[in-house]
Scaffold this motif. Structure first.
Motif, PDB file in Angstrom:
ATOM      1  N   ILE A 209       0.849  -1.196   0.000  1.00  0.00           N
ATOM      2  CA  ILE A 209       0.000   0.000   0.000  1.00  0.00           C
ATOM      3  C   ILE A 209       0.887   1.249   0.000  1.00  0.00           C
ATOM      4  N   ILE A 210       0.697   2.063  -1.018  1.00  0.00           N
ATOM      5  CA  ILE A 210       1.519   3.272  -1.159  1.00  0.00           C
ATOM      6  C   ILE A 210       0.611   4.499  -1.087  1.00  0.00           C
TER       7      ILE A 210
ATOM      8  N   ASN B  62       6.349  13.527  -6.484  1.00  0.00           N
ATOM      9  CA  ASN B  62       7.316  13.716  -7.578  1.00  0.00           C
ATOM     10  C   ASN B  62       7.715  12.334  -8.087  1.00  0.00           C
ATOM     11  N   LEU B  63       8.155  12.304  -9.332  1.00  0.00           N
ATOM     12  CA  LEU B  63       8.389  11.010  -9.984  1.00  0.00           C
ATOM     13  C   LEU B  63       9.486  10.179  -9.307  1.00  0.00           C
ATOM     14  N   PRO B  64      10.615  10.760  -8.886  1.00  0.00           N
ATOM     15  CA  PRO B  64      11.630   9.926  -8.239  1.00  0.00           C
ATOM     16  C   PRO B  64      11.102   9.266  -6.958  1.00  0.00           C
ATOM     17  N   SER B  65      10.340  10.025  -6.158  1.00  0.00           N
ATOM     18  CA  SER B  65       9.818   9.467  -4.913  1.00  0.00           C
ATOM     19  C   SER B  65       8.806   8.352  -5.204  1.00  0.00           C
ATOM     20  N   LEU B  66       7.973   8.572  -6.206  1.00  0.00           N
ATOM     21  CA  LEU B  66       6.994   7.529  -6.573  1.00  0.00           C
ATOM     22  C   LEU B  66       7.706   6.290  -7.104  1.00  0.00           C
ATOM     23  N   LYS B  67       8.774   6.497  -7.877  1.00  0.00           N
ATOM     24  CA  LYS B  67       9.521   5.351  -8.418  1.00  0.00           C
ATOM     25  C   LYS B  67      10.117   4.539  -7.261  1.00  0.00           C
ATOM     26  N   LEU B  68      10.653   5.236  -6.298  1.00  0.00           N
ATOM     27  CA  LEU B  68      11.251   4.565  -5.140  1.00  0.00           C
ATOM     28  C   LEU B  68      10.200   3.691  -4.436  1.00  0.00           C
ATOM     29  N   ALA B  69       9.021   4.265  -4.252  1.00  0.00           N
ATOM     30  CA  ALA B  69       7.957   3.516  -3.579  1.00  0.00           C
ATOM     31  C   ALA B  69       7.543   2.308  -4.427  1.00  0.00           C
ATOM     32  N   PHE B  70       7.380   2.500  -5.725  1.00  0.00           N
ATOM     33  CA  PHE B  70       7.009   1.374  -6.597  1.00  0.00           C
ATOM     34  C   PHE B  70       8.086   0.288  -6.561  1.00  0.00           C
ATOM     35  N   ASP B  71       9.364   0.719  -6.579  1.00  0.00           N
ATOM     36  CA  ASP B  71      10.449  -0.272  -6.559  1.00  0.00           C
ATOM     37  C   ASP B  71      10.353  -1.161  -5.321  1.00  0.00           C
TER      38      ASP B  71
ATOM     39  N   ALA C 197      -4.335  10.370  -8.387  1.00  0.00           N
ATOM     40  CA  ALA C 197      -4.933   9.648  -9.510  1.00  0.00           C
ATOM     41  C   ALA C 197      -5.730  10.556 -10.434  1.00  0.00           C
ATOM     42  N   SER C 198      -6.010  11.760  -9.963  1.00  0.00           N
ATOM     43  CA  SER C 198      -6.914  12.619 -10.728  1.00  0.00           C
ATOM     44  C   SER C 198      -6.150  13.444 -11.763  1.00  0.00           C
ATOM     45  N   VAL C 199      -6.665  14.629 -12.072  1.00  0.00           N
ATOM     46  CA  VAL C 199      -6.145  15.387 -13.214  1.00  0.00           C
ATOM     47  C   VAL C 199      -5.271  16.564 -12.816  1.00  0.00           C
ATOM     48  N   GLY C 200      -5.018  16.734 -11.511  1.00  0.00           N
ATOM     49  CA  GLY C 200      -4.226  17.880 -11.060  1.00  0.00           C
ATOM     50  C   GLY C 200      -2.762  17.776 -11.495  1.00  0.00           C
ATOM     51  N   ASP C 201      -2.066  18.928 -11.406  1.00  0.00           N
ATOM     52  CA  ASP C 201      -0.661  18.968 -11.837  1.00  0.00           C
ATOM     53  C   ASP C 201       0.212  18.035 -10.997  1.00  0.00           C
ATOM     54  N   HIS C 202      -0.239  17.731  -9.778  1.00  0.00           N
ATOM     55  CA  HIS C 202       0.596  16.913  -8.896  1.00  0.00           C
ATOM     56  C   HIS C 202       0.110  15.464  -8.838  1.00  0.00           C
ATOM     57  N   ASP C 203      -0.803  15.120  -9.713  1.00  0.00           N
ATOM     58  CA  ASP C 203      -1.330  13.742  -9.731  1.00  0.00           C
ATOM     59  C   ASP C 203      -0.484  12.924 -10.702  1.00  0.00           C
ATOM     60  N   LEU C 204       0.547  12.298 -10.153  1.00  0.00           N
ATOM     61  CA  LEU C 204       1.597  11.716 -11.006  1.00  0.00           C
ATOM     62  C   LEU C 204       1.651  10.188 -10.967  1.00  0.00           C
ATOM     63  N   VAL C 205       0.687   9.566 -10.297  1.00  0.00           N
ATOM     64  CA  VAL C 205       0.779   8.115 -10.120  1.00  0.00           C
ATOM     65  C   VAL C 205       0.762   7.383 -11.462  1.00  0.00           C
ATOM     66  N   ALA C 206      -0.147   7.796 -12.353  1.00  0.00           N
ATOM     67  CA  ALA C 206      -0.258   7.112 -13.651  1.00  0.00           C
ATOM     68  C   ALA C 206       1.056   7.241 -14.430  1.00  0.00           C
ATOM     69  N   GLU C 207       1.634   8.434 -14.393  1.00  0.00           N
ATOM     70  CA  GLU C 207       2.884   8.664 -15.131  1.00  0.00           C
ATOM     71  C   GLU C 207       4.028   7.829 -14.534  1.00  0.00           C
ATOM     72  N   ALA C 208       4.104   7.809 -13.202  1.00  0.00           N
ATOM     73  CA  ALA C 208       5.176   7.035 -12.553  1.00  0.00           C
ATOM     74  C   ALA C 208       5.020   5.554 -12.876  1.00  0.00           C
ATOM     75  N   ALA C 209       3.798   5.059 -12.855  1.00  0.00           N
ATOM     76  CA  ALA C 209       3.561   3.639 -13.159  1.00  0.00           C
ATOM     77  C   ALA C 209       3.878   3.354 -14.626  1.00  0.00           C
ATOM     78  N   ALA C 210       3.486   4.275 -15.501  1.00  0.00           N
ATOM     79  CA  ALA C 210       3.757   4.082 -16.937  1.00  0.00           C
ATOM     80  C   ALA C 210       5.266   4.041 -17.184  1.00  0.00           C
ATOM     81  N   ASN C 211       6.017   4.910 -16.481  1.00  0.00           N
ATOM     82  CA  ASN C 211       7.481   4.925 -16.633  1.00  0.00           C
ATOM     83  C   ASN C 211       8.091   3.579 -16.267  1.00  0.00           C
ATOM     84  N   LEU C 212       7.418   2.868 -15.354  1.00  0.00           N
ATOM     85  CA  LEU C 212       7.934   1.549 -14.949  1.00  0.00           C
ATOM     86  C   LEU C 212       7.382   0.434 -15.831  1.00  0.00           C
TER      87      LEU C 212
END
Ligand SMILES: Nc1nc2c(c(=O)[nH]1)N[C@H]1C(S)=C(S)[C@@H](COP(=O)(O)OP(=O)(O)OC[C@H]3O[C@@H](n4cnc5c(N)ncnc54)[C@H](O)[C@@H]3O)O[C@H]1N2
Ligand code: MOO
Length: 390
Positions: free
Chosen positions: A174-175, A221-230, A244-259
Motif C-alpha cells: 500500500i503506497i 514527484n516522480l523519483p519518490s513515486l519510483k522509489l515507492a514502486f520499486d 490519480a486525478s487530473v491535477g498537476d501533482h497527480d503523477l501516479v499514472a505517469e510514474a507507473a507508466a514509466n515503470l
C-alpha cells in the motif's frame, strides 16, 4: 468512463489464484482451504454413551426393572466384556458402549444398591447412544475452497488433520502518495494532514485474508513515486492511494507508466471512485485508488476485496449485496453509480445527508453502502434498494 461492472471484470482478468502452502491447523483460521480434505476416521469411532449413567442389556427398560452391574466404561477406558440379559455396566459420557448394550439409563433415573440398580418410576425415554460415525464417516469430504472459521478448524481437527493446504496470503503493498501526508503520530506542518487511508485499507486487507505492507509515503514527484514502486514490485497487488486525478501533482499514472505498467483502464462511472485505474506492473497487478479517504475505502470494499478473494481462489464475484427497505426517500442519482453511505437497522436503510467523499466520520457511522444505479429516479420510503454491508 467504464461501468463499475466492466471495471470489476477487467480487474478479475488481471488477478489469478495464488499458489498454496501447508499450515498447521492452529494457524489456519481465516485462511482459504485450497483443496478438499477427507475424514481420516469415523466420529465417533464407536457407538458411545451420550450421558453418565448405566448401559443396560438390550433396549428394553421399565420402571422397577433391576440389573446387575458387572463393570465400568469411561471415556478412554472401554469395558471389554459383553452384557447378557439382566446385566448393566456403569458408563460415562463419551465411553464406548459395551457389547450387548442397547440403551443408557441416566443416573438420575436409577437407584443403586451395591452391585445392583433399580430403575426409577419415571424413565427418560431417550436411548442416549451416539451411533458410530454419527458426526462423520471416514472418507466424508470437507469441501474447498472456503475461508476457514473456528468451527471448521474444530471439525478438521476431529477428522485428524494436523495441517491443511491453504492459498498463500496475497501480499498487498500500500503506497500513500502526497506531499501533504504524514504518518499517524507524527507532527504535521500547518498545510499537512495525517495519512489515514493506508491504515484503513491495510486493516481491510488483513481482515480479509491478505497480508498488507504499508510502504513509506511517496511524495508528489516522480523519483519518490519510483522509489515507492520499486519497494512494492514483489507484491501480488500494489495499491496506490491518491495522485490519480487530473491535477498537476497527480503523477501516479505517469510514474507507473514509466515503470512499464500495462494499463487496463482509467476512470470509472462511480461515485466515489471516479479516477480509479488498474493495470499490470511486472509480476504484480496494480490498482490506483483515488485519494479522498472515503473514495479509497469504498473502492477497497468494491474492488480490492473482490480481487483479493479471486487471488485467494474464492472465485470472481462482486461484493455481496442484499436488499433493504428504504426508510427515508433517496434522491435522484446522477450519471455515476453511487455508493451512498448509510445505516441499515432491522432491514431498513437510511442514507446520510452528507455524502462528501472526504468525510471519514460519516463513513465510520455507516454500516452499509446503498447502491444507486446511474440515473436512478427518486426512491421513496418503503421501496427496496440494494446495499453492500461494510
Ligand atoms: N478538476 C477535477 N478535479 C478533481 C476531479 C476531477 O474529475 N476533475 N476528481 C475529483 C475526484 S472524484 C476525486 S476522488 C479526487 C481524487 O484525486 P486524487 O486521487 O488525485 O487524490 P489526491 O488529490 O491525491 O487527494 C484527494 C484528497 O484526499 C486526501 N488524501 C490523499 N491521500 C490520502 C491518504 N492516504 N490519507 C488521507 N487523505 C488522503 C488529499 O489530501 C486530498 O484532500 O480528485 C477530485 N478532483
Ligand atoms: O470519485 Mo471521487 O472518488 O467522487 O470523490
Amino acid at each position: 468512463m467504464i461501468s463499475v461492472e466492466e471495471a470489476l471484470s477487467a480487474l478479475f482478468a488481471l488477478a489469478s489464484p495464488l499458489d498454496t502452502e501447508v499450515v498447521p491447523l492452529s494457524e489456519a483460521n481465516g485462511r482459504v482451504l485450497a483443496a478438499p480434505l477427507t475424514a481420516k476416521r469415523n466420529q465417533p469411532p464407536f457407538a458411545a454413551s451420550a450421558m453418565d449413567g448405566y448401559a443396560i442389556f438390550g433396549d428394553a427398560a421399565a420402571p422397577g426393572d433391576s440389573f446387575e452391574v458387572i463393570g465400568e466404561a469411561a471415556a478412554g477406558h472401554g469395558f471389554n466384556g459383553t452384557l447378557s440379559e439382566g446385566q448393566a455396566c456403569r458408563i460415562f459420557t463419551g465411553a464406548p458402549l459395551p457389547a450387548g448394550a442397547g440403551r443408557v439409563i441416566i443416573q438420575e433415573d436409577v437407584e443403586r444398591d451395591n452391585a445392583r440398580i433399580i430403575l426409577a418410576e419415571k424413565l427418560d425415554p431417550n436411548l442416549y447412544i451416539r451411533p458410530a460415525g454419527a458426526d462423520f464417516k471416514a472418507g466424508d469430504t470437507f469441501s474447498a475452497p472456503r475461508a476457514l472459521r473456528p468451527s471448521d478448524i474444530a471439525l478438521l481437527a476431529s477428522m485428524n488433520h494436523a495441517s491443511v493446504p491453504v492459498t498463500r496470503k496475497p501480499v498487498v503493498a500500500i503506497i500513500a502518495t502526497g506531499d501533504e501526508l504524514v504518518q499517524p503520530g507524527e507532527t504535521p506542518n500547518q498545510d499537512q494532514i495525517i495519512a489515514s487511508n493506508s491504515y484503513g485499507l491495510a486493516t481491510l486487507v488483513n481482515a480479509n485474508g491478505g497480508h498488507a505492507r504499508i510502504l513509506p509515503i511517496a511524495k508528489d514527484n516522480l523519483p519518490s513515486l519510483k522509489l515507492a514502486f520499486d519497494l512494492a514490485l514483489d507484491a501480488d497487488l500494489i495499491v496506490t492511494i491518491g495522485g490519480a486525478s487530473v491535477g498537476d501533482h497527480d503523477l501516479v499514472a505517469e510514474a507507473a507508466a514509466n515503470l512499464g505498467m500495462a494499463r487496463s483502464f482509467y476512470k470509472i462511472a462511480m461515485r466515489p471512485g471516479k479516477p480509479l485505474m488498474a493495470g499490470r506492473l511486472g509480476r504484480s497487478m496494480m490498482i490506483g485508488l483515488p485519494g479522498n479517504p472515503v473514495s479509497a475505502m469504498v473502492c477497497g470494499h468494491i474492488f480490492v476485496l473482490p480481487v483479493l478473494r479471486k487471488m485467494l481462489g474464492l472465485g470472481a464475484a462482486a461484493a455481496p449485496r442484499q436488499n433493504a427497505i428504504v426508510a427515508k426517500d433517496i434522491p435522484v442519482n446522477g450519471p455515476r453509480e453511487h455508493y451512498m453511505r448509510g445505516r441499515i437497522e432491522n432491514g431498513q436503510v437510511t442514507t446520510f445527508e452528507r455524502q462528501d467523499s472526504a468525510l471519514l466520520t460519516v463513513l465510520s457511522d455507516a454500516n452499509c453502502l446503498c447502491v444507486r444505479p446511474p440515473k436512478a429516479p427518486l426512491t421513496a420510503a418503503g421501496e427496496t434498494v440494494e446495499v453492500v454491508l461494510i
